[in-house]
Design a protein around this motif. Structure first.
Motif, PDB file in Angstrom:
ATOM      1  N   LEU A   1       0.799  -0.861  -0.312  1.00 32.26           N
ATOM      2  CA  LEU A   1       0.722   0.321  -0.018  1.00 32.26           C
ATOM      3  C   LEU A   1       0.939   1.358  -0.014  1.00 32.26           C
ATOM      4  N   ARG A   2       1.940   0.872   1.244  1.00 30.16           N
ATOM      5  CA  ARG A   2       2.557   2.330   0.774  1.00 30.16           C
ATOM      6  C   ARG A   2       3.862   2.207  -0.543  1.00 30.16           C
ATOM      7  N   VAL A   3       3.984   1.231  -1.067  1.00 26.59           N
ATOM      8  CA  VAL A   3       4.708   1.680  -2.476  1.00 26.59           C
ATOM      9  C   VAL A   3       3.902   1.865  -3.298  1.00 26.59           C
ATOM     10  N   ARG A   4       2.349   1.409  -3.884  1.00 28.29           N
ATOM     11  CA  ARG A   4       1.472   2.329  -3.815  1.00 28.29           C
ATOM     12  C   ARG A   4       1.625   3.472  -3.738  1.00 28.29           C
ATOM     13  N   ALA A   5       1.592   4.044  -2.489  1.00 23.75           N
ATOM     14  CA  ALA A   5       1.127   5.142  -2.494  1.00 23.75           C
ATOM     15  C   ALA A   5       1.685   6.461  -3.266  1.00 23.75           C
ATOM     16  N   GLN A   6       3.465   5.630  -2.766  1.00 22.36           N
ATOM     17  CA  GLN A   6       4.371   6.147  -3.107  1.00 22.36           C
ATOM     18  C   GLN A   6       4.718   6.708  -4.361  1.00 22.36           C
ATOM     19  N   GLY A   7       4.504   6.108  -5.117  1.00 29.28           N
ATOM     20  CA  GLY A   7       4.618   5.935  -6.895  1.00 29.28           C
ATOM     21  C   GLY A   7       6.309   4.878  -6.903  1.00 29.28           C
ATOM     22  N   LEU A   8       6.178   4.472  -8.311  1.00 31.17           N
ATOM     23  CA  LEU A   8       7.578   3.392  -8.802  1.00 31.17           C
ATOM     24  C   LEU A   8       8.337   4.278  -8.986  1.00 31.17           C
ATOM     25  N   ARG A   9      10.450   4.010  -8.713  1.00 29.88           N
ATOM     26  CA  ARG A   9      11.026   3.820  -8.748  1.00 29.88           C
ATOM     27  C   ARG A   9      11.589   3.612 -10.678  1.00 29.88           C
ATOM     28  N   GLN A  10      11.801   2.405 -10.350  1.00 29.13           N
ATOM     29  CA  GLN A  10      12.105   1.012 -11.403  1.00 29.13           C
ATOM     30  C   GLN A  10      11.400   0.429 -11.219  1.00 29.13           C
ATOM     31  N   ARG A  11      10.846  -0.255 -13.049  1.00 24.41           N
ATOM     32  CA  ARG A  11      10.019  -0.879 -13.055  1.00 24.41           C
ATOM     33  C   ARG A  11      11.082  -1.687 -14.549  1.00 24.41           C
ATOM     34  N   LEU A  12      10.129  -3.306 -14.325  1.00 26.55           N
ATOM     35  CA  LEU A  12      10.496  -4.102 -14.420  1.00 26.55           C
ATOM     36  C   LEU A  12       9.729  -3.697 -16.171  1.00 26.55           C
ATOM     37  N   VAL A  13      10.340  -4.248 -17.629  1.00 26.62           N
ATOM     38  CA  VAL A  13       9.807  -3.852 -18.710  1.00 26.62           C
ATOM     39  C   VAL A  13      10.248  -4.819 -19.579  1.00 26.62           C
ATOM     40  N   GLY A  14       9.975  -5.332 -21.149  1.00 25.40           N
ATOM     41  CA  GLY A  14      10.083  -6.295 -22.029  1.00 25.40           C
ATOM     42  C   GLY A  14      11.174  -4.574 -22.861  1.00 25.40           C
ATOM     43  N   PHE A  15      12.158  -5.416 -23.219  1.00 26.03           N
ATOM     44  CA  PHE A  15      12.503  -4.496 -24.168  1.00 26.03           C
ATOM     45  C   PHE A  15      13.013  -5.220 -25.089  1.00 26.03           C
ATOM     46  N   GLU A  16      13.097  -4.657 -26.765  1.00 21.86           N
ATOM     47  CA  GLU A  16      13.676  -5.406 -28.237  1.00 21.86           C
ATOM     48  C   GLU A  16      15.043  -4.145 -28.714  1.00 21.86           C
ATOM     49  N   VAL A  17      15.834  -5.540 -29.164  1.00 24.91           N
ATOM     50  CA  VAL A  17      16.743  -4.666 -29.392  1.00 24.91           C
ATOM     51  C   VAL A  17      17.001  -3.714 -30.854  1.00 24.91           C
ATOM     52  N   LEU A  18      17.393  -3.021 -31.133  1.00 25.55           N
ATOM     53  CA  LEU A  18      17.877  -2.179 -32.329  1.00 25.55           C
ATOM     54  C   LEU A  18      18.763  -2.554 -33.168  1.00 25.55           C
ATOM     55  N   THR A  19      20.280  -2.990 -32.549  1.00 22.26           N
ATOM     56  CA  THR A  19      21.269  -2.639 -32.712  1.00 22.26           C
ATOM     57  C   THR A  19      21.153  -3.975 -33.360  1.00 22.26           C
TER      58      THR A  19
END
Lengths: 89, 935
Positions: free
Chosen positions: B833-851
């Motif tokens: 609940l506290r994390v939700r109230a404070q907002g996220l600092r880092q997030r786990l997301v997907g990525f695709e490589v462009l190089t």
């Protein structure tokens, strides 16, 4: 190697057990405590020199979680017992 | 088998003849070999000193085994013995030149010398490595055969000398189960070599009584390495480590005879009285031709008489005492007696040639005039120190007794007893203490009595400052001058002197030098020996081969029921915790393709599997999981995410409700045991009313049948309707497949239509092969962990422990959908609940490589150039693979929340071969709507 008396099995080598950390009962209503008290519950331990109450798990034995009272200055086990209240006391 | 006739062995490349019963050291003495080793720092010649396994002088290499104590090891026919620390040979040791460099190698030289210039260090290092070290390790030696074994006893007696034997016999006679350990090859201690017939008769009588007591077991050549809590004793015997648990321990370890401090006190030919007596009486070897005896108590007179009887000339007897009527009764008419004299200097090259005696002045210092006496043997009978290391470890209080100059036992902890010279006294009540120990062990009474306070002290050694090179520590070549210098340089406490000068830190572990270093430090600091204290006695008390401690490799290995099939079919196996799993069967990309286009089968038997029963389970699961599981209907399956009160993700898995009161839960492979313990804790600590948890991980084999043709394969194995209506997504069915009762869960980690089939483990191999056979016509392939990693990554499914760590909460990990805040209290709710109230600092997301053409390695950092043009780390990648389905590299990464928020945001991965460009991707890369799962 220390001998630890399991309330079910009697004295056994401490290698049969897993340490479960200091006894620190969970607040029965977490939402009712403020952030500071909650942080203390999660992160702070008394780490007492002297009579210390701690959880032990007989994982190479009967599978019992129990409490031990240990003098941390002499590493002697004073007693082992089952919790009377939820989450120990 | 012990040899019965004389035989040959080799030392330093020469053949020598040994007699039955010889140790390596006694056989060398018999052949007149004086120099056995070279010292550690100055490479000085060293010979037999204690013959009791206490000093470092006779450490030799036997075949591939380094650091063997020559005086303790029986010599064997054909044995190849080599000296240590000599290069190129024992007689001509080039390193002895180091002695001339002494003023460049002061105490603590390794803190001072060879430091500059830096570029010369490799040269220094080569030199030092050759000069130092003890023995050589042959890396090609095959691993030894070492074993560990438990042993239990009521009373353990340590030391099989007169006192040890007497107390052991008394304890055994009182009904206790007694085990006695002695590090010597034969029992009896000093009775073996006292030189009189009474001693031999007493030894025979004691051994006869030992033999008649079935409840007294004796182990020889067995060294007790230390004392641990609750009387737990590691004992090294040959290739075996005994792990001994005793109810009471009797320490009867005796005393260490001490050398004296005088110039060149390390010359071969200088021996302690005990060594001389062992050679004379135990081995019938003449230790020299012309002896000088120096003593401060009556034993010196007895040894002198024994030497005379053996045909040795005794050129002088120096007694440090001044004559009193009591001691004048001793009579050696042919020997010149020097009352009130001590030895101040020894001379000789490779071996002793003469000693210098000096009278002691009234203040106890050597004075003038000096006497020179030619001799080839100097016998030192000048006091002992109790071998009380085990008593210290056991927590005994040991006090310095000012009157006698001896360390005496003052207080013993419960269950620990001491008899004989280890107490600091000559008399003992061995039999009485043995009975007390038995009574303690048999619970007849609990208060141990103190050992009797004797009146006749164990003679204590006396250390006097003398000019010249007087070695305190033979292991590390520390002289009396070095200790004074260490104190002068400011290392003015005993523990500091020890660490700086390295005195007591060599292989003898202080047996020969601890007391001398106490007295010298006391003298240099102006404190009393009592105030100077002692250094901590730590295990091991005696050096032990590492193999004995390591024992046999006992790491358990877990194999799935289908393990043998995998190996027969070319699986490349990998380690997953204790488990062995197929990583792939040769071509992981082809395995991915088979699952995406046809059907595949993977062995997932390593999953943790728990059976929960009882009416309390719904409430219990709702408290432990962030997901809602309490309302799960019978026949349904649901994903579950588990956190702790910190709000950190612990584990995930699926829960199937098999019955009104039976649930079947899987955990990740690596966490299976930990989650079972975790659940047990919450259940046993207060939330377990009506909950019963059983770990059934090993009871079931489990396979995942995945791919668009999975249903066709399943249908071929059962008559039941497994159509999409009869058996929809996220349901569980108990089916008979090819006659095997199975629980089948329709779930999909890979993103395809898939069935997780759990069957009793014994049917595993049969069912695995039957499914593969049924799948042959549908293009089925077995697939391994590598293909599964690619498949799940294409669906952007995270792996706990790989994509998350001990700081990851489910909201930041993109699993907010699995956290049901509308449930009442559950583990993690308060923190989340506290994390939700404070907002996220880092997030786990997907990525695709462009190089193009690059698949970045997992663990690489994501960097961004800051305002000053410097790159800073802003994230890292946790999963990365080339996706054959999509034709590009994809992955998962942690990014600052604002960057992660917008799909398509470009960022840079730092890679040594050059930066890699990538962009943020949200949701699954493959089949984002999940249509294939439900098809």
């Amino acid at each position: 190697m220390l001998l630890l008396p399991c309330p079910n099995c009697g004295p056994r080598n401490v290698a049969e057990f897993r340490y479960g950390g200091e006894m620190h009962p969970r607040p029965p209503a977490p939402e009712a405590v403020d952030d500071e008290a909650w942080t203390d519950f999660i992160y702070m331990r008394a780490n007492k020199a002297g009579r210390h109450r701690e959880w032990w798990y007989h994982h190479r034995g009967c599978g019992l979680w129990f409490l031990a009272e240990r003098d941390t200055t002499t590493n002697t086990i004073l007693r082992t017992y089952l919790p009377a209240q939820p989450h120990g006391s | 088998m012990a040899p019965e006739a004389p035989f040959d062995f080799v030392f330093a490349g020469r053949v020598y003849r040994a007699q039955p019963g010889d140790t390596i050291a006694s056989a060398l003495a018999r052949n007149g070999v004086r120099v056995i080793s070279r010292s550690f720092k100055y490479h000085r010649p060293r010979g037999l000193l204690c013959a009791a396994g206490h000093c470092p002088n006779c450490l030799v290499q036997v075949g591939d085994e380094p650091n063997v104590r020559a005086c303790m090891r029986p010599v064997e026919p054909e044995m190849i013995v080599e000296p240590q620390n000599a290069w190129p040979s024992l007689g001509f040791d080039l390193m002895a030149a180091v002695g001339w460099l002494e003023r460049f190698l002061p105490v603590g030289f390794y803190y001072k010398a060879f430091i500059r210039p830096r570029r010369l260090w490799p040269w220094f290092e080569r030199f030092l490595r050759r000069a130092a070290g003890l023995g050589r390790v042959n890396l090609a030696t095959p691993p030894g055969d070492y074993v560990k074994q438990y042993l239990h006893a009521d009373v353990v007696v340590i030391g099989g000398g007169r006192s040890g034997l007497r107390s052991a016999i008394a304890a055994a006679t009182a009904g206790a189960d007694v085990v006695l350990f002695d590090e010597n090859p034969t029992l009896g201690g000093r009775l073996n070599y006292s030189g009189d017939e009474t001693a031999a008769a007493e030894r025979a009588a004691l051994l006869a009584r030992v033999a008649a007591l079935p409840n007294l077991r004796c182990y020889t050549q067995a060294t007790v390495l230390g004392w641990f809590e609750d009387h737990w004793l590691p004992v090294s015997q040959g290739n075996r480590l005994w792990k001994v648990r005793a109810k009471a321990v009797i320490v009867a370890t005796g005393a260490y005879e001490q050398p004296l401090l005088f110039a060149n006190n390390d010359l071969p030919g200088i021996m302690l009285a005990g060594a001389v007596r062992r050679l004379l009486h135990q081995h019938r070897v003449k230790p020299g031709e012309r002896a000088v005896v120096v003593t401060n108590h009556d034993e010196g007179w007895a040894v002198a008489a024994e030497l005379l009887a053996a045909g040795v000339t005794v050129a002088a007897l120096a007694d440090e005492r001044h004559p009193t009527p009591a001691i004048l009764s001793a009579d050696l008419p042919t020997v010149p007696i020097f009352w009130g004299h001590t030895v101040v200097r020894a001379e000789g090259r490779a071996s002793l040639r003469r000693v210098w005696l000096a009278p002691l002045t009234v203040d106890g210092r050597p004075g003038a005039p000096l006497q020179t006496i030619p001799c080839d043997l100097l016998v030192i009978a000048a006091g002992s120190t109790p071998a009380n290391g085990l008593l210290y470890q056991a927590g005994a209080r040991i006090a310095y007794h000012d009157e006698t100059g001896q360390f005496v036992v003052a207080e013993l902890p419960p269950g620990v007893f001491a008899v004989g010279r280890v107490t600091g006294w000559e008399e003992d009540q061995a039999a009485e203490v043995g009975r007390q120990a038995a009574a303690f062990a048999l619970d007849q009474h609990t208060a141990p009595d103190l050992p009797s306070h004797g009146t006749r002290s164990l003679p204590a050694p006396c250390y006097r400052p003398t000019p010249g090179k007087a070695f305190v520590c033979l292991c590390e070549d520390v002289t009396a001058k070095d200790i004074a210098m260490a104190v002068a340089e400011g290392f003015d406490s005993l523990e500091l002197v020890k660490r700086y000068a390295t005195v007591t830190m060599g292989p003898c572990q202080g047996k020969m030098c601890a007391v001398a270093s106490i007295h010298l430090t006391a003298a240099a600091t102006g404190r009393s020996p009592a105030a100077t204290g002692v250094t901590t006695a730590r295990p091991p008390l005696t050096p032990v081969p590492l193999g004995v401690l390591a024992g046999q490799p006992m790491e358990p290995l877990r194999r799935t029921p289908v393990d043998e099939w995998h190996r027969r079919h070319g699986a490349h196996m990998m380690v997953a915790g204790l488990w062995q799993r197929p990583e792939h069967y040769g071509d992981p990309l082809a395995e991915v393709k088979a699952v995406r286009e046809a059907v595949g089968l993977i062995d997932v038997s390593t999953l943790g599997k728990l059976r929960l029963t009882g009416p309390g389970v719904p409430a219990f699961l709702d408290r432990l999981y962030t997901t809602r599981l309490g309302d799960l209907p019978v026949g349904r399956v649901r994903y579950g995410l588990m956190g702790n009160d910190e709000g950190v993700i612990l584990d995930d898995g699926v829960t199937a409700r098999l019955d009104e009161q039976e649930w079947y839960i899987t955990t990740t492979t690596g966490n299976a045991e930990a989650i079972y313990e975790w659940m047990q804790w919450w259940a046993q600590a207060g939330w377990g009313e009506g909950v019963h948890i059983t770990d059934v991980t090993d009871d079931f084999a489990a396979f995942n049948l995945a791919g668009p043709r999975a249903r066709a394969v399943l249908q071929a194995l059962t008559t039941a309707d497994v159509g999409n209506t009869a058996f929809p997504y996220l349901h569980v069915r108990q089916l008979e497949l090819a006659g095997v009762p199975c629980r089948v869960l329709r779930i999909g980690f890979t993103g395809e239509l898939s069935y997780e089939i759990h069957c009793p483990a014994g049917f595993g191999p049969y069912l695995w092969e039957t499914i593969l056979a049924a799948g042959a016509e549908f293009g089925m392939r077995p697939f391994g962990v590598e293909a599964q990693r690619v498949l799940r990554l294409e669906k952007a499914h995270l792996i706990i422990g790989q994509d998350t760590d001990a700081m990851s909460d489910p909201l930041s990990a993109g699993m907010a959908w699995a956290v049901k805040f509308d449930k009442p209290d559950f583990l993690g709710r308060r923190s989340l609940l506290r994390v939700r109230a404070q907002g996220l600092r880092q997030r786990l997301v997907g990525f695709e490589v462009l190089t193009p053409g690059v698949t970045p390695e997992e663990g690489l950092q994501i960097v961004q150039t800051d305002g000053n043009g410097r790159p800073t780390i802003i994230g890292w990648i946790t999963s990365s693979r080339y996706s054959p389905t999509l034709g590009k590299a994809i992955g998962l990464c942690w990014l600052p929340a604002e960057l992660a928020a917008r799909p398509g945001t470009p960022f840079t991965i730092h890679r040594e071969a050059g930066p890699v460009q990538a962009r943020v991707h949200h949701g699954p890369f493959y089949d984002p709507t999940g249509a294939r799962l439900r098809s």
